[in-house]
Each structure stands twice: as C-alpha cells, then as structure tokens.
Scaffold this motif. Structure first.
Motif, PDB file in Angstrom:
ATOM      1  N   LEU A  88      18.447  26.426  -5.719  1.00 48.59           N
ATOM      2  CA  LEU A  88      19.017  27.563  -5.012  1.00 48.59           C
ATOM      3  C   LEU A  88      18.026  28.719  -5.072  1.00 48.59           C
ATOM      4  N   LYS A  89      17.846  29.412  -3.937  1.00 45.71           N
ATOM      5  CA  LYS A  89      16.878  30.515  -3.890  1.00 45.71           C
ATOM      6  C   LYS A  89      17.519  31.768  -3.307  1.00 45.71           C
ATOM      7  N   LYS A  90      17.093  32.907  -3.842  1.00 45.24           N
ATOM      8  CA  LYS A  90      17.445  34.223  -3.307  1.00 45.24           C
ATOM      9  C   LYS A  90      16.210  35.093  -3.489  1.00 45.24           C
ATOM     10  N   GLY A  91      15.446  35.276  -2.416  1.00 41.02           N
ATOM     11  CA  GLY A  91      14.186  36.003  -2.533  1.00 41.02           C
ATOM     12  C   GLY A  91      13.243  35.260  -3.456  1.00 41.02           C
ATOM     13  N   ASN A  92      12.785  35.943  -4.506  1.00 41.12           N
ATOM     14  CA  ASN A  92      11.890  35.326  -5.489  1.00 41.12           C
ATOM     15  C   ASN A  92      12.630  34.656  -6.636  1.00 41.12           C
ATOM     16  N   GLU A  93      13.950  34.749  -6.646  1.00 42.59           N
ATOM     17  CA  GLU A  93      14.748  34.157  -7.727  1.00 42.59           C
ATOM     18  C   GLU A  93      15.116  32.713  -7.382  1.00 42.59           C
ATOM     19  N   THR A  94      15.039  31.858  -8.397  1.00 44.02           N
ATOM     20  CA  THR A  94      15.336  30.439  -8.212  1.00 44.02           C
ATOM     21  C   THR A  94      16.252  29.953  -9.326  1.00 44.02           C
ATOM     22  N   ILE A  95      17.222  29.145  -8.953  1.00 43.95           N
ATOM     23  CA  ILE A  95      18.079  28.441  -9.915  1.00 43.95           C
ATOM     24  C   ILE A  95      17.941  26.957  -9.606  1.00 43.95           C
ATOM     25  N   GLY A 132       9.535  33.136 -19.827  1.00 48.44           N
ATOM     26  CA  GLY A 132      10.342  33.845 -18.845  1.00 48.44           C
ATOM     27  C   GLY A 132      11.390  33.015 -18.144  1.00 48.44           C
ATOM     28  N   LEU A 133      11.544  31.749 -18.522  1.00 46.96           N
ATOM     29  CA  LEU A 133      12.575  30.891 -17.946  1.00 46.96           C
ATOM     30  C   LEU A 133      13.606  30.535 -18.995  1.00 46.96           C
ATOM     31  N   PHE A 134      14.845  30.440 -18.548  1.00 42.40           N
ATOM     32  CA  PHE A 134      15.950  30.040 -19.409  1.00 42.40           C
ATOM     33  C   PHE A 134      16.414  28.668 -18.952  1.00 42.40           C
ATOM     34  N   THR A 135      16.498  27.736 -19.893  1.00 42.24           N
ATOM     35  CA  THR A 135      16.965  26.382 -19.595  1.00 42.24           C
ATOM     36  C   THR A 135      18.181  26.100 -20.461  1.00 42.24           C
ATOM     37  N   PHE A 136      19.285  25.749 -19.805  1.00 41.63           N
ATOM     38  CA  PHE A 136      20.521  25.451 -20.511  1.00 41.63           C
ATOM     39  C   PHE A 136      20.896  24.007 -20.229  1.00 41.63           C
ATOM     40  N   ASP A 137      21.035  23.211 -21.293  1.00 39.66           N
ATOM     41  CA  ASP A 137      21.430  21.802 -21.199  1.00 39.66           C
ATOM     42  C   ASP A 137      22.766  21.605 -21.898  1.00 39.66           C
ATOM     43  N   ILE A 147      20.307  23.429 -16.278  1.00 42.36           N
ATOM     44  CA  ILE A 147      20.189  24.547 -15.338  1.00 42.36           C
ATOM     45  C   ILE A 147      19.026  25.412 -15.801  1.00 42.36           C
ATOM     46  N   VAL A 148      18.100  25.675 -14.885  1.00 36.92           N
ATOM     47  CA  VAL A 148      16.926  26.501 -15.176  1.00 36.92           C
ATOM     48  C   VAL A 148      16.980  27.727 -14.277  1.00 36.92           C
ATOM     49  N   ALA A 149      16.850  28.920 -14.886  1.00 33.40           N
ATOM     50  CA  ALA A 149      16.891  30.167 -14.121  1.00 33.40           C
ATOM     51  C   ALA A 149      16.040  31.213 -14.818  1.00 33.40           C
ATOM     52  N   SER A 150      15.852  32.338 -14.143  1.00 38.07           N
ATOM     53  CA  SER A 150      15.015  33.411 -14.697  1.00 38.07           C
ATOM     54  C   SER A 150      15.770  34.273 -15.696  1.00 38.07           C
ATOM     55  N   ASN A 151      17.109  34.101 -15.781  1.00 31.91           N
ATOM     56  CA  ASN A 151      17.887  34.848 -16.770  1.00 31.91           C
ATOM     57  C   ASN A 151      19.192  34.116 -17.074  1.00 31.91           C
ATOM     58  N   GLU A 152      19.753  34.461 -18.188  1.00 31.38           N
ATOM     59  CA  GLU A 152      20.976  33.788 -18.655  1.00 31.38           C
ATOM     60  C   GLU A 152      22.167  34.085 -17.757  1.00 31.38           C
ATOM     61  N   SER A 153      22.229  35.296 -17.184  1.00 29.08           N
ATOM     62  CA  SER A 153      23.372  35.654 -16.324  1.00 29.08           C
ATOM     63  C   SER A 153      23.380  34.806 -15.048  1.00 29.08           C
ATOM     64  N   ALA A 154      22.218  34.398 -14.537  1.00 30.18           N
ATOM     65  CA  ALA A 154      22.166  33.517 -13.376  1.00 30.18           C
ATOM     66  C   ALA A 154      22.757  32.152 -13.723  1.00 30.18           C
ATOM     67  N   ILE A 155      22.473  31.661 -14.915  1.00 35.72           N
ATOM     68  CA  ILE A 155      23.055  30.392 -15.370  1.00 35.72           C
ATOM     69  C   ILE A 155      24.571  30.518 -15.443  1.00 35.72           C
TER      70      ILE A 155
END
Length: 160
Positions: A88-95, A132-137, A147-155
């Motif tokens: 999933l993308k929003k501008g420069n942000e990716t999940i 700078g990446l957060f990975t939650f398994d 789930i990999v995202a640039s911050n925990e709130s995106a996860i």
C-alpha cells in the motif's frame, strides 16, 4: 440459395462463438487475485483480505498492484511456506503486508533476537525496528503475518 447458405453458416458460427464465451468462467472482480497454490488477495473498498486474514487500508493509501504477489515461494522464511503480499502506498509512505501459509499450518514461531514482544491492534507479536523501518510479525490461524511500515502507528492503522 448460395447466399442463404453462407448467411446460415455465418449465423451458426456466431452462435457457437457466443455460446463458448458465455460458458467460460469469466470474472471481472478487479480487486481479487487467487492461484492454484491456495494464495489469495482481495480488496473491497478499504478492506484488504490476504489468505482470509482481514486488514484495513488506511485513508489515502492505494495498492501498488505491480508489487502484488499471490502464493509465491516463501523464500526460506518458513520451511515449505508460500506467501501472499500486498503493498500500500501514500506518497512516499509504504506499508507492506505479507501472509505466510503452508499445508498443515505454520507453528512454533520464535522471536528474532533483535525484536521486542509487542501487542499491536490486539495481536501479540514481535516488533523489530531497523534502519527507520518497523516490522511486526505475529501468528494467526496457523499463518504468520508480517507488516512493514515507516512507523508503528501505520502498522496499527492496518490492524484496526
């Protein structure tokens, strides 16, 4: 008589073509993808379903369809596992959302040494912060979700 015969043959050919086309199993569900290995990814409005696990697509995010992978080889992450992936993308942000699955399920998930135990969105799992990446398994229904995202709130927004 000859023209009548040609018209009749043409009509029969058209009927056969239409019959064959209507008998085909055509599906126009653009947001859905499955394969013979049991992989599946479906999108309906802001709901994403990968391997029957439901996720929320946060406001402003859109799927990068070219990154979708359905029932691919798990590449050594879990012995014999397959993986379905959606980005999933929003501008420069990716999940990035991955669901690993296998015949007989995936069991005995262990925490990597550089992770911390964490509960996000009601799921108990392991959070890794790296470069700078957060990975939650976490494990669910004999599958592993990553789930990999640039911050925990995106996860967390994906797990609502």
């Amino acid at each position: 008589m000859r023209k009548g015969l040609i018209v009749l043959i043409a009509l029969i050919a058209i009927c056969i073509t239409i019959g064959a086309a209507s008998a085909a199993d055509w599906s126009f569900n653009i947001g859905s993808d499955t394969n013979s290995d049991g992989g599946s990814v479906q999108i309906n409005n802001n709901e994403l379903k990968i391997q029957d696990e439901k996720f929320t697509i946060p406001d402003g995010y859109k799927e990068n369809e070219s990154a979708r992978d359905v029932g691919a080889d798990g590449k050594g992450n879990f012995e014999g596992a397959k993986v379905s992936v959606c980005e999933l993308k929003k501008g420069n942000e990716t999940i990035l959302i991955k669901v690993f699955f296998a015949d007989g399920g995936i069991h005995n998930i262990t925490a990597p040494t550089n992770s911390e135990n964490k509960t996000i969105g009601g799921h108990d799992g392991f959070l890794i912060t790296d470069d700078g990446l957060f990975t939650f398994d976490y494990g669910v229904n004999e599958k592993v979700v990553e789930i990999v995202a640039s911050n925990e709130s995106a996860i967390e927004s994906v797990l609502k």
